[in-house]
Design a protein around this motif. Structure first.
Motif, short mmCIF file in Angstrom:
data_model
loop_
_atom_site.label_atom_id
_atom_site.label_comp_id
_atom_site.label_asym_id
_atom_site.label_seq_id
_atom_site.Cartn_x
_atom_site.Cartn_y
_atom_site.Cartn_z
N ILE A 241 1.06 -1.07 -0.03
CA ILE A 241 -0.05 0.52 0.15
C ILE A 241 0.65 0.88 -0.22
N LEU A 242 1.79 0.91 1.24
CA LEU A 242 3.46 2.20 0.94
C LEU A 242 3.24 2.70 -0.80
N ALA A 243 4.40 1.50 -1.12
CA ALA A 243 4.77 1.65 -1.95
C ALA A 243 3.67 2.33 -3.42
N LEU A 244 2.04 1.86 -3.27
CA LEU A 244 1.40 2.10 -4.79
C LEU A 244 0.56 4.10 -4.06
N ALA A 245 1.13 4.19 -2.77
CA ALA A 245 0.47 5.65 -2.56
C ALA A 245 2.32 6.66 -2.90
N VAL A 246 2.59 6.61 -2.76
CA VAL A 246 4.22 7.75 -3.02
C VAL A 246 3.87 7.65 -4.22
N ARG A 247 3.51 6.86 -5.16
CA ARG A 247 4.01 7.09 -6.23
C ARG A 247 1.95 7.66 -7.22
N ARG A 248 1.09 7.55 -5.50
CA ARG A 248 -0.18 8.24 -6.48
C ARG A 248 -0.86 7.03 -7.50
N ARG A 249 -0.36 6.45 -7.28
CA ARG A 249 -1.68 5.20 -7.76
C ARG A 249 -3.23 5.00 -7.40
N VAL A 250 -4.30 5.13 -8.23
CA VAL A 250 -5.13 5.11 -7.61
C VAL A 250 -6.22 3.66 -7.42
N ILE A 251 -6.68 3.57 -8.49
CA ILE A 251 -6.71 2.09 -8.87
C ILE A 251 -6.70 1.11 -8.38
N PRO A 252 -5.05 0.43 -8.46
CA PRO A 252 -5.16 0.17 -7.70
C PRO A 252 -4.31 -0.07 -6.30
N LEU A 253 -4.17 1.19 -5.54
CA LEU A 253 -4.66 1.25 -3.97
C LEU A 253 -5.80 1.20 -3.30
N ALA A 254 -6.25 1.37 -4.61
CA ALA A 254 -8.27 1.18 -4.21
C ALA A 254 -8.69 0.13 -3.78
N MET A 255 -7.81 -1.05 -4.89
CA MET A 255 -8.36 -2.35 -5.17
C MET A 255 -7.87 -3.27 -4.12
N VAL A 256 -6.08 -2.20 -3.93
CA VAL A 256 -5.73 -3.32 -2.20
C VAL A 256 -6.68 -3.44 -0.64
N VAL A 257 -6.70 -1.94 -1.01
CA VAL A 257 -7.29 -1.98 0.62
C VAL A 257 -8.46 -2.62 0.14
#
Length: 325
Positions: A149-165
């Motif tokens: 989740i941190l890796a996705l957040a620092v890269r400002r990913r949107v849909i992948p972060l939402a799906m993982v959470v």
């Protein structure tokens, strides 16, 4: 032989790969043998308690039943007699540490070795006497998913972060707090931020409640505010106040490599990492009201971000991670 220096980037890259691979393997092996010592009858019993097959799933504590991905993982481990349980639980934790280390490479390659070693130290402290050997099958997934989740957040990913959470709540519902990362995506208007944050939280909550209804985990959620979820027991916040203000050296203050409180004052220029500190405070509040400060493993959700912030304090200015758009 070409010396491995910055003047020979190819050789230098190979050395960096070998060094990190060695650290990853060494930390994984050390974790295996350390957890092998931790995974005695008490820990094996905790894993067995949530690894029951479908026809006996109603025997699992109701607040744990909706963590179906974690309980399924416990069943996949195929625990049996004591020596087999020790081996499989130890291997589970070792593989989890390695996966977390690999995720750290996607967070920041330069910070990854520091974060890997910090994670190992945190695991060891979570096995200290005050924690009472309270290991569960969702501890490793919480750590791995928090790093992802941190890796996705620092890269400002949107849909992948939402799906993982959203999917992460089926391992451990407290991971839903990561939805608040969307509030700190710079360059987005507040309507967008609030919509994504609220939407992910709503879907995560609906998924948790939906699974509860299917697996028979419906539970008076207010009971979580009491020790062991029993309304006749004291409030957890009273227990946590005792742990917070006691003078015993085996203190919650040293959780997450001693960053438990310090993380809140670490400066950063990255808006997402600034927001992360608010997420830390929110997570702490949740644990204070419905968790237990003596179970140090419950803070793994904020460990990766804490380690990244700590690394930035000591990173040379030219080596700091660039501010991602």
């Amino acid at each position: 032989m070409v010396p491995a220096t910055r003047e020979h980037p190819g050789a230098y890259t190979i050395v960096r790969i070998l060094v990190f691979a060695s650290m990853l393997a060494g930390s994984g092996v050390a974790t295996y043998y350390w957890m092998h010592g931790q995974a005695g009858p008490k820990v094996s019993s905790r894993f067995q308690r949530v690894a029951v097959p479908g026809e006996r799933y109603h025997l699992v504590r109701p607040e744990w039943r909706p963590r179906i991905f974690a309980t399924s993982t416990a069943r996949v481990l195929g625990l049996g007699e004591p020596s087999r349980s020790r081996h499989r639980i130890a291997l589970f934790f070792a593989l989890g540490l390695c996966l977390t280390g690999l995720a750290y490479l996607f967070v920041d390659q330069r910070a990854a070795p520091f974060m890997l070693l910090g994670t190992f130290v945190s695991l060891v402290y979570s096995g200290s006497p005050r924690a009472e050997n309270t290991w569960y099958p969702w501890d490793v997934p919480a750590l791995v998913l928090s790093a992802a989740i941190l890796a996705l957040a620092v890269r400002r990913r949107v849909i992948p972060l939402a799906m993982v959470v959203v999917l992460a709540v089926l391992f451990k519902e407290t991971l839903a707090v990561a939805a608040f990362f969307f509030l700190f995506y710079e360059g987005r208007n507040w309507r967008w931020r609030a919509t994504w944050t609220g939407g992910v939280l709503a879907i995560s909550g609906a998924l948790r409640l939906g699974v509860e209804s299917v697996v028979g985990g419906s539970y008076p959620h207010q009971d979580f505010l009491h020790v062991h979820g029993k309304p006749d027991r004291p409030l957890r916040l009273l227990d946590n106040l005792r742990y917070l203000f006691e003078t015993h050296p085996n203190h919650v203050l040293w959780t997450n490599v001693g960053l438990w409180l310090t993380v809140l004052i670490i400066p950063t220029r990255d808006p997402v990492l600034k927001g992360f500190k608010w997420i830390v405070a929110l997570h702490y509040l949740g644990v204070f009201l419905a968790g237990s400060f003596n179970e140090f493993r419950v803070f793994y959700e904020v460990l990766p971000g804490s380690l990244l912030l700590a690394h930035q304090v000591f990173a040379d200015a030219r080596d700091r991670p660039r501010e991602l758009p």
